[in-house]
Design an enzyme around this catalytic site. Structure first.
Site, PDB file in Angstrom:
ATOM      1  N   ILE A 213       1.394  39.380  -7.744  1.00 30.63           N
ATOM      2  CA  ILE A 213       1.412  40.152  -6.508  1.00 30.63           C
ATOM      3  C   ILE A 213       0.472  41.346  -6.674  1.00 30.63           C
ATOM      4  O   ILE A 213      -0.270  41.689  -5.761  1.00 30.63           O
ATOM      5  CB  ILE A 213       2.852  40.645  -6.192  1.00 30.63           C
ATOM      6  CG1 ILE A 213       3.858  39.487  -6.179  1.00 30.63           C
ATOM      7  CG2 ILE A 213       2.885  41.427  -4.882  1.00 30.63           C
ATOM      8  CD1 ILE A 213       3.662  38.441  -5.126  1.00 30.63           C
ATOM      9  N   GLY A 214       0.520  41.944  -7.862  1.00 28.82           N
ATOM     10  CA  GLY A 214      -0.387  43.063  -8.126  1.00 28.82           C
ATOM     11  C   GLY A 214       0.141  44.387  -7.627  1.00 28.82           C
ATOM     12  O   GLY A 214      -0.617  45.234  -7.153  1.00 28.82           O
TER      13      GLY A 214
ATOM     14  N   ASN B 109       8.407  50.403 -15.457  1.00 23.03           N
ATOM     15  CA  ASN B 109       7.704  49.118 -15.583  1.00 23.03           C
ATOM     16  C   ASN B 109       6.435  49.306 -16.393  1.00 23.03           C
ATOM     17  O   ASN B 109       5.374  49.588 -15.848  1.00 23.03           O
ATOM     18  CB  ASN B 109       7.402  48.607 -14.172  1.00 23.03           C
ATOM     19  CG  ASN B 109       6.627  47.322 -14.169  1.00 23.03           C
ATOM     20  OD1 ASN B 109       6.285  46.782 -15.215  1.00 23.03           O
ATOM     21  ND2 ASN B 109       6.335  46.817 -12.994  1.00 23.03           N
TER      22      ASN B 109
ATOM     23  N   CYS C 275       4.226  45.203 -16.397  1.00 23.18           N
ATOM     24  CA  CYS C 275       3.673  44.329 -15.371  1.00 23.18           C
ATOM     25  C   CYS C 275       2.306  43.852 -15.836  1.00 23.18           C
ATOM     26  O   CYS C 275       1.412  44.656 -16.053  1.00 23.18           O
ATOM     27  CB  CYS C 275       3.553  45.060 -14.045  1.00 23.18           C
ATOM     28  SG  CYS C 275       2.931  43.967 -12.768  1.00 23.18           S
TER      29      CYS C 275
ATOM     30  N   ILE D 264      13.920  40.652 -19.785  1.00 24.60           N
ATOM     31  CA  ILE D 264      12.494  40.776 -20.022  1.00 24.60           C
ATOM     32  C   ILE D 264      11.708  40.728 -18.709  1.00 24.60           C
ATOM     33  O   ILE D 264      12.208  40.194 -17.721  1.00 24.60           O
ATOM     34  CB  ILE D 264      11.981  39.611 -20.936  1.00 24.60           C
ATOM     35  CG1 ILE D 264      12.282  38.260 -20.321  1.00 24.60           C
ATOM     36  CG2 ILE D 264      12.590  39.713 -22.299  1.00 24.60           C
ATOM     37  CD1 ILE D 264      11.712  37.056 -21.065  1.00 24.60           C
TER      38      ILE D 264
ATOM     39  N   GLY E  13      11.676  32.670 -14.030  1.00 21.81           N
ATOM     40  CA  GLY E  13      12.533  31.520 -13.739  1.00 21.81           C
ATOM     41  C   GLY E  13      13.149  30.919 -14.989  1.00 21.81           C
ATOM     42  O   GLY E  13      12.934  31.398 -16.118  1.00 21.81           O
TER      43      GLY E  13
ATOM     44  N   GLY F 116      15.752  37.159 -16.622  1.00 21.36           N
ATOM     45  CA  GLY F 116      14.843  36.089 -17.011  1.00 21.36           C
ATOM     46  C   GLY F 116      15.524  34.759 -16.814  1.00 21.36           C
ATOM     47  O   GLY F 116      16.203  34.263 -17.698  1.00 21.36           O
TER      48      GLY F 116
ATOM     49  N   THR G 280      13.784  35.385  -9.566  1.00 24.08           N
ATOM     50  CA  THR G 280      13.262  34.180  -8.928  1.00 24.08           C
ATOM     51  C   THR G 280      14.320  33.375  -8.174  1.00 24.08           C
ATOM     52  O   THR G 280      14.030  32.765  -7.144  1.00 24.08           O
ATOM     53  CB  THR G 280      12.610  33.305 -10.024  1.00 24.08           C
ATOM     54  OG1 THR G 280      11.645  34.116 -10.707  1.00 24.08           O
ATOM     55  CG2 THR G 280      11.915  32.098  -9.440  1.00 24.08           C
TER      56      THR G 280
HETATM   57  C1  FMN Z   1       7.382  37.714  -7.136  1.00 19.95           C
HETATM   58  C2  FMN Z   1       7.793  38.602  -8.259  1.00 19.95           C
HETATM   59  C3  FMN Z   1       7.475  39.962  -8.211  1.00 19.95           C
HETATM   60  C4  FMN Z   1       7.854  40.810  -9.248  1.00 19.95           C
HETATM   61  N1  FMN Z   1       7.560  42.151  -9.156  1.00 19.95           N
HETATM   62  C5  FMN Z   1       7.993  43.000 -10.127  1.00 19.95           C
HETATM   63  C6  FMN Z   1       7.795  44.392 -10.011  1.00 19.95           C
HETATM   64  O1  FMN Z   1       7.258  44.877  -9.023  1.00 19.95           O
HETATM   65  N2  FMN Z   1       8.231  45.204 -11.033  1.00 19.95           N
HETATM   66  C7  FMN Z   1       8.847  44.691 -12.143  1.00 19.95           C
HETATM   67  O2  FMN Z   1       9.222  45.442 -13.040  1.00 19.95           O
HETATM   68  N3  FMN Z   1       9.071  43.354 -12.262  1.00 19.95           N
HETATM   69  C8  FMN Z   1       8.655  42.509 -11.288  1.00 19.95           C
HETATM   70  N4  FMN Z   1       8.911  41.163 -11.412  1.00 19.95           N
HETATM   71  C9  FMN Z   1       9.632  40.664 -12.605  1.00 19.95           C
HETATM   72  C10 FMN Z   1      11.131  40.484 -12.306  1.00 19.95           C
HETATM   73  O3  FMN Z   1      11.738  41.708 -11.969  1.00 19.95           O
HETATM   74  C11 FMN Z   1      11.866  39.866 -13.521  1.00 19.95           C
HETATM   75  O4  FMN Z   1      11.748  40.736 -14.625  1.00 19.95           O
HETATM   76  C12 FMN Z   1      11.316  38.533 -13.917  1.00 19.95           C
HETATM   77  O5  FMN Z   1      10.917  37.784 -12.789  1.00 19.95           O
HETATM   78  C13 FMN Z   1      12.301  37.687 -14.743  1.00 19.95           C
HETATM   79  O6  FMN Z   1      13.470  37.396 -14.006  1.00 19.95           O
HETATM   80  P1  FMN Z   1      13.680  36.015 -13.190  1.00 19.95           P
HETATM   81  O7  FMN Z   1      13.325  34.908 -14.101  1.00 19.95           O
HETATM   82  O8  FMN Z   1      15.113  36.038 -12.773  1.00 19.95           O
HETATM   83  O9  FMN Z   1      12.737  36.082 -12.011  1.00 19.95           O
HETATM   84  C14 FMN Z   1       8.536  40.296 -10.362  1.00 19.95           C
HETATM   85  C15 FMN Z   1       8.858  38.928 -10.404  1.00 19.95           C
HETATM   86  C16 FMN Z   1       8.503  38.092  -9.377  1.00 19.95           C
HETATM   87  C17 FMN Z   1       8.866  36.632  -9.460  1.00 19.95           C
END
Ligand code: FMN
Ligand code: FAD
Ligand code: FAD
Ligand code: FMN
Ligand code: FES
Ligand code: FES
Lengths: 251, 306, 306, 251
Positions: free
Chosen positions: B71-72, B127, B130, B191, B217, B243, B266
């Site tokens: 996303i950035g 964060n 990222c 993580i 995911g 995670g 996710t």
């Molecule tokens: C679409 C998307 C956007 C994310 N944006 C951020 C963010 O802005 N800041 C951040 O610390 N982590 C961000 N993450 C990471 C998530 O907070 C999380 O640490 C990571 O996805 C692992 O968890 P999950 O497997 O349940 O998604 C983002 C993840 C996804 C999928």
């Protein structure tokens, strides 16, 4: 309002090359959806849902129809689902086509490939409102053509194929009817086609329906943004769209 | 009655479930699906000093049991977030955690200070990991000195408890965790995503416009569990685990590994109700495996220590 | 006719597909399913200086789109392998790659020298990354100087081309790759498994007896692609790619990323015929995406370079 | 020789608590399998195959029966498969029970829980060879008991439940018949039961059937080893087993 629903598959059939028509039953969607909206469909074993437009709605039978092309794992798998099985979807999603019926006499529908389905839904609604419809539908080749007769029932219909194997040869923009005939256009299809159409019709107003890869499909993740000339600098296709005014976003 | 509450620095949680940063926006969209008061807390999408547009699209890709995102750090900037988003979340009886990001130490400080003044925010999630932003992000998260430095500066810039969010793209996660603990972190979040890529055969180039993206995911769950298990033996600050969480069983696995609370990312995309559904089934799952409360289960997967 | 051949240091491959080390034993079991002559090469299970029994069981666990293993380098020792396994594989018209492991530099040297003398082995794959053995393995694979050192010593101990197998559990994979290239590596193998863990809710402890294990399968493919893409831009030695390959489309993705050949691991367990099936469908997949040969596709996913 | 085969599901039914009986059609397996062998079954969306013993074979109808307990994701999902669907499996896998029919007059079958199925297959074969069979079957509780009548048809059968809710109360080792009655024993069940049985019958010879988590299921990955008193120091359960002489391996 969009909900998480289960839809029952009443019918699945291939109506053109790799192109599948699926009839789904769900009263909430059939009652509330408007043309241009989509379903965000879950396919077993896949992390992300697949966005598929609603191609027609039967409010009496509580059914909707979707049309999709088998282009990858998810759509291949969806095509293999059987009658009677259930599909999980979020919907109706997105904004749908908006227009002021009273100001329109004749509109142009310009669809390319798998961008054609939402226009069919729109077309049926337009003619119910007494608006004339002229359709220009582009397909890759003869094998891929679908719904020609259904569009014929709505009004004059021009079918165009890239290779000339059916209808006119060329791109949809090569075969647009006289612009003076219509007040407004709606278009849906691949980005290069949308660019060509909005250029060719730059003096007209119109709406375009866009596609982008999606994460959440509800407006939370910002996966599906498109640059726009507003305060935020962007719009979300899944929530603010998929339909936008032709000059509203920068494609 | 199973006790789901957890108390962490700055956070009194009625249950240990919160949506993960970036996967829930600022809560508005999901508030249409359910009452956000059900949640243990909300972690907001990353805030930076100024508005950022983020990367070009495509920004997401699907992978086996996971997804990539780049996303950035798109966001309206910290001031706008404080003006329009924090008040919306403040209406709920749920602690709000602000995820803060930056390309420079000064930007981190600025964002932290702004949230500190704003009120209505209970904690900061730093964060440093990222992996999508070229300037700064990746280095802060993979170098222990830089991570310690940014932690220290953010601690000084605000009075809010600071949870440092660790990147898994390192050889020595324990070293990273210790470095930020010593620098004053009140907790850890772990993580963040693993850096990955998908190449599109048809176009012969990386599918994401940004080329690389963050893998999240179910695919990354074993890596998260391993890192939390290892780190929790070496630090004394609490861990918010994340995670690949999709179910209450997954939550229990994270608690056993040593997490005190968890975030779900996710999985919200597949099922917008996933957080409240997990919260509803958690008591039953805890009971099934013999736990009376959430705190009862934390760290209990460390057989050596029993 | 699509040309599938690839020439790499010491290896003339009739096609780029080989089974990955540890997932194919020494080929005997799979030779009952198909003619091993179909394969591009065979990479043998790791050999150590002496016989090793390995870890206690359970040694494997299932994870979303992947698995964890902690076999622990069980093998009969290099002498026995040369005596009984190499002659079996030498019967086939397929290059044999010996995967070598050790806990000390001397052990690596000893194993390399033994294969060098034995003949019938075309190349060595230097396993500096097996994360399951406490002594040695993990350090060699995450420290560039140590990796360079073992590469250098193994190069001196034998005349065989050496492919160094990199661990993905590092922050800077490019640095690791450059270090072993400078130390004389003839090629790279990447990636080995990511370190992970699963905790069993019922028993409240890590499921694997070894606690941590190596994550393999589709789950890690995006990490493998990213690392190969990045490394191939910074080294001039060829890469054997691996990590989650299950189909000819996956193979093409690895070629585009910059791999010159690939190894298939975990997928053999789901489908013992996966290697010959991939080989049979590769020409069609290459043709579909406009490639006349395997070499034609190598590195073509780097849009910047075109 | 083990092959990769597709089996057609003819019937699936729950015959005891969480215990599913599945009848599968495949002529290759039905013709070549012997008691004690297993199928290594692929379950959609799962990386690893699941090993399940063959519980009976009908060589004429080309069918085999498997019995499994729903203990996790894979077996839950397998239980939801419908008649007519196909299953992919590697099989027949493993060595099966070996014995010298001529030297045996009466044997003891001792099964625990979901370790009971392979013994049924063996029992039918033994009585065809004129060997007497006495069975001791242990289950957790009344709900879990299955195949009691089938074993009764083979010979004397003692059912034991942990909680005494059916048959005798206790462990199988509490209710073994007079050892003098039999020449040999076969046992299959959880490790603690196998340890107790081999201890209780240490002066007899017997065979045990073992379980372990598997990777390849064909002998290549060394996931499923068990320490043994041979030159290698280990045996592979998937290939050298799952059946071993009671004194051959160290449990
Ligand atoms: C679409 C998307 C956007 C994310 N944006 C951020 C963010 O802005 N800041 C951040 O610390 N982590 C961000 N993450 C990471 C998530 O907070 C999380 O640490 C990571 O996805 C692992 O968890 P999950 O497997 O349940 O998604 C983002 C993840 C996804 C999928
Ligand atoms: C609002 C909207 C409406 C759509 N309506 C239709 C329709 O009516 N009929 C139809 O055939 N197609 C439609 N599409 C495109 C359709 O979503 C994709 O073809 C489909 O997601 C491809 O999935 P796959 O698993 O087969 O492909 P894969 O390439 O395997 O999918 C991988 C990932 O990329 C996403 N993806 C791939 N192509 C597209 C795309 N063009 N747009 C968005 N996401 C994509 C998938 O959703 C998935 O997350 C629509 C897209 C959008 C955004
Ligand atoms: C030779 C052999 C014969 C067997 N025969 C039968 C039978 O006839 N009926 C029956 O109900 N069960 C039998 N089992 C046990 C059966 O394989 C497991 O119950 C099953 O694999 C569990 O899968 P799951 O997905 O439900 O559980 P999960 O716990 O979700 O499985 C996770 C992973 O662990 C493995 N696993 C979990 N438990 C076992 C176990 N006890 N043994 C081996 N692998 C395990 C699974 O195969 C899978 O790879 C047998 C096991 C072996 C080794
Ligand atoms: C059961 C198992 C055993 C392995 N043993 C070895 C080994 O002995 N030496 C080695 O270099 N890699 C070993 N590996 C790693 C694989 O060779 C490969 O690098 C990794 O599994 C990624 O590929 P995959 O996802 O296709 O399995 C092993 C992997 C598995 C699953
Ligand atoms: S897909 Fe998440 S905002 Fe549109
Ligand atoms: S499961 Fe691979 S050797 Fe037995």
């Amino acid at each position: 309002m969009k909900k998480k629903v289960m839809l029952t598959i009443l019918d699945v059939r291939e109506i053109a090359l790799d192109t599948v028509e699926m009839i789904l039953e769900n009263s909430y969607i059939a009652e509330t959806a408007v043309p241009g909206q989509f379903l965000h469909i879950s396919v077993d074993g896949h992390t992300l849902r697949r966005p598929i437009s609603i191609a027609s709605i039967d409010r009496k039978q509580h059914t909707i129809t979707i049309l999709f092309k088998k282009v990858g794992d998810g759509t291949e798998q969806l095509a293999a689902y059987q009658n009677g099985m259930s599909l999980s979807a979020l919907g109706p999603s997105g904004n749908g086509f908006h227009y002021e019926a009273s100001s329109l006499k004749t509109v142009l529908l310009i669809g390319g490939g798998i961008g054609v389905p939402p226009l069919y839904n729109l077309g049926t609604e337009l003619i119910q409102q007494g608006i004339n419809v002229i359709s220009v539908l582009g397909f890759q080749s003869k094998d891929c053509v679908f719904y020609e007769d259904k569009f014929q029932e709505l009004g004059r219909t021009i079918v165009v194929t890239d290779d000339g194997s059916y209808g006119q040869q060329g791109f949809v923009t090569d075969h647009l009817p006289d612009k003076a005939l219509c007040d407004y256009y709606f278009t849906c299809g691949p980005i290069p086609m949308l660019r060509a159409v909005t250029n060719a019709l730059h003096e007209k107003s119109g709406s375009i329906s866009l596609e982008e890869r999606m994460g959440c499909g509800v407006g939370a993740c910002l996966a599906c943004v498109i640059p726009a000339d507003n305060a935020d600098g962007y719009r979300k296709i899944c929530k603010d769209g998929p339909v936008f005014g032709a000059s509203e976003v920068m494609i | 009655m199973t006790d789901l509450t957890v108390d962490l620095p700055g956070l009194h949680l009625k249950n240990p479930i919160m949506p993960a940063s970036g996967c829930f926006g600022f809560g508005r969209e999901y508030s249409e699906f359910y009452d956000l008061n059900k949640l243990g807390a909300v972690i907001m999408k990353a805030a930076t000093g100024e508005r950022r547009y983020g990367n070009n699209t495509p920004r997401v890709a699907e992978t086996p049991s996971g997804m990539l995102n780049a996303i950035g750090l798109q966001n309206p900037g910290v001031e706008k977030i404080i003006e329009t988003e924090v008040p919306f979340l403040a209406e709920y009886d749920v602690p709000v955690i602000a995820n803060i990001a930056g390309s420079t130490l000064e930007e981190y400080e600025k964002v932290a200070a702004a949230f500190n003044e704003a009120g209505s925010v209970s904690a900061l999630e730093l964060n440093i990991s990222c992996p999508n932003v070229k300037e700064g992000g990746i280095q802060f998260g993979t170098n222990p000195e830089m991570a310690a430095n940014v932690t220290n500066r953010v601690k000084k810039a605000s009075n809010l408890p600071v949870y440092v969010k660790l990147s898994p793209n390192v050889a020595d996660i324990i070293g990273m965790a210790k470095a930020v603990e010593e620098a004053g972190a009140d907790g850890l979040s772990m993580i963040n995503t693993l850096t990955g890529m998908q190449i599109h055969q048809g176009s012969r180039k990386p599918l994401l416009a940004n080329k690389t993206g963050g893998l999240s995911g179910g695919a990354i769950k074993p890596v998260a569990i391993r890192m939390i298990y290892d780190v929790s033996q070496h630090v004394s600050i609490p861990i918010i685990g994340m995670g690949g969480i999709e179910s209450a069983e997954d939550v229990l696995e994270f608690l056993l590994a040593g997490a005190s609370a968890v975030a779900v990312g996710t999985a919200n995309f597949q099922n917008p109700y996933v957080c409240p559904e997990i919260i509803d089934s958690l008591p039953g799952v805890l009971a099934k495996y013999g736990f009376q409360s959430v705190t009862d289960a934390i760290g209990k997967g460390h057989e050596d220590e029993r």
